[in-house]
Write an enzyme that holds these catalytic residues in place. Sequence first.
Site, PDB file in Angstrom:
ATOM      1  N   HIS A  86       0.855  -1.196   0.000  1.00 41.33           N
ATOM      2  CA  HIS A  86       0.000   0.000   0.000  1.00 41.33           C
ATOM      3  C   HIS A  86       0.891   1.246   0.000  1.00 41.33           C
ATOM      4  O   HIS A  86       1.928   1.276   0.674  1.00 41.33           O
ATOM      5  CB  HIS A  86      -0.911  -0.007   1.230  1.00 41.33           C
ATOM      6  CG  HIS A  86      -2.016   1.001   1.107  1.00 41.33           C
ATOM      7  ND1 HIS A  86      -1.814   2.338   1.321  1.00 41.33           N
ATOM      8  CD2 HIS A  86      -3.304   0.868   0.730  1.00 41.33           C
ATOM      9  CE1 HIS A  86      -2.956   2.983   1.115  1.00 41.33           C
ATOM     10  NE2 HIS A  86      -3.874   2.114   0.751  1.00 41.33           N
ATOM     11  N   GLU A 160      -3.677   1.733  -7.720  1.00 40.62           N
ATOM     12  CA  GLU A 160      -4.070   2.859  -6.881  1.00 40.62           C
ATOM     13  C   GLU A 160      -3.133   4.035  -7.150  1.00 40.62           C
ATOM     14  O   GLU A 160      -2.049   4.100  -6.537  1.00 40.62           O
ATOM     15  CB  GLU A 160      -3.953   2.487  -5.402  1.00 40.62           C
ATOM     16  CG  GLU A 160      -4.790   1.310  -4.986  1.00 40.62           C
ATOM     17  CD  GLU A 160      -5.184   1.400  -3.516  1.00 40.62           C
ATOM     18  OE1 GLU A 160      -6.378   1.478  -3.253  1.00 40.62           O
ATOM     19  OE2 GLU A 160      -4.305   1.444  -2.648  1.00 40.62           O
TER      20      GLU A 160
HETATM   21  C1  PEP Z   1      -6.875   2.901   0.069  1.00 43.43           C
HETATM   22  O1  PEP Z   1      -6.708   2.998   1.277  1.00 43.43           O
HETATM   23  O2  PEP Z   1      -6.315   2.002  -0.562  1.00 43.43           O
HETATM   24  C2  PEP Z   1      -7.749   3.865  -0.604  1.00 43.43           C
HETATM   25  C3  PEP Z   1      -7.988   3.712  -1.874  1.00 43.43           C
HETATM   26  O3  PEP Z   1      -8.249   4.858   0.179  1.00 43.43           O
HETATM   27  P1  PEP Z   1      -9.375   5.916  -0.261  1.00 43.43           P
HETATM   28  O4  PEP Z   1     -10.555   5.121  -0.757  1.00 43.43           O
HETATM   29  O5  PEP Z   1      -9.665   6.694   0.962  1.00 43.43           O
HETATM   30  O6  PEP Z   1      -8.792   6.740  -1.374  1.00 43.43           O
END
Ligand code: PEP
Length: 241
Positions: A86, A160
């Site tokens: 992450h 992400e």
């Molecule tokens: C995450 O923690 O992986 C994330 C995508 O957080 P958020 O949805 O708050 O952007």
Amino acid sequence: MKKLIVANWKLNPESAKAAESLARLEDRSGVVICPPTIYLAPLKKVLKRAKLGAQDAFWIEEGPYTGAVSPSQLVDLGVKYVIIGHSERRYLLQESDEVINQKVETALKAGLQVILCIGEDLESHEKGSDQTRLFIVDQLGRALKNVKSKYFKNIVIAYEPVWAISTSNSGLEDAPDESKKIISLIKTFLKKRYLMHNPRVMYGGSVNAENFDEYLADDLIDGVLVGSASLNPREFNKIQT
Ligand code: PEP
């Protein structure tokens, strides 16, 4: 394969009691709940339909590693998934690609399903799509170095973009079309370089009750990783496949 909806509670909520209430409200099939490590054991007793995921696991199975939790200990507890790589761990805790690679290998060997997070930072994003592609392919290659192909079926990638995480109030727009191009690139890369037959790639980055369908309605996207919105069960439960 059914799309996954993963709740990453991060460092929330403030007590086991609150975690149990939240888990009861979000307990539905197709969902993976990733609470702080300390709540995994109590939630195992609460969850009937959702699966349990850890937010991290150590890269060595046993030894003098104060504070660490091993993948096998998680499996023993009934945990099915683990988030690795992450961006909050990469940037706040300086987790390197090498450490992430070792965590991926150890978790897979222990029998966990790995949710491997990758994503470009704001600087690369601002330099344009070529730089973003280079960043992503490099990060993916480092995370998967020497991982045996027999484990590929137990990996799901969470794309992400770092600049899109928890940005609801930052003024940065989410960009589903751009993200879909990157997800398509990731799938092509995994098929070509690793000969993966059916790579799974989810999206994460400020997904909420308003925008989830832009991602989940697309066949290309195999699920969503939800941070902030997963702390509000009314909002989280609107996120459906
Ligand atoms: C995450 O923690 O992986 C994330 C995508 O957080 P958020 O949805 O708050 O952007």
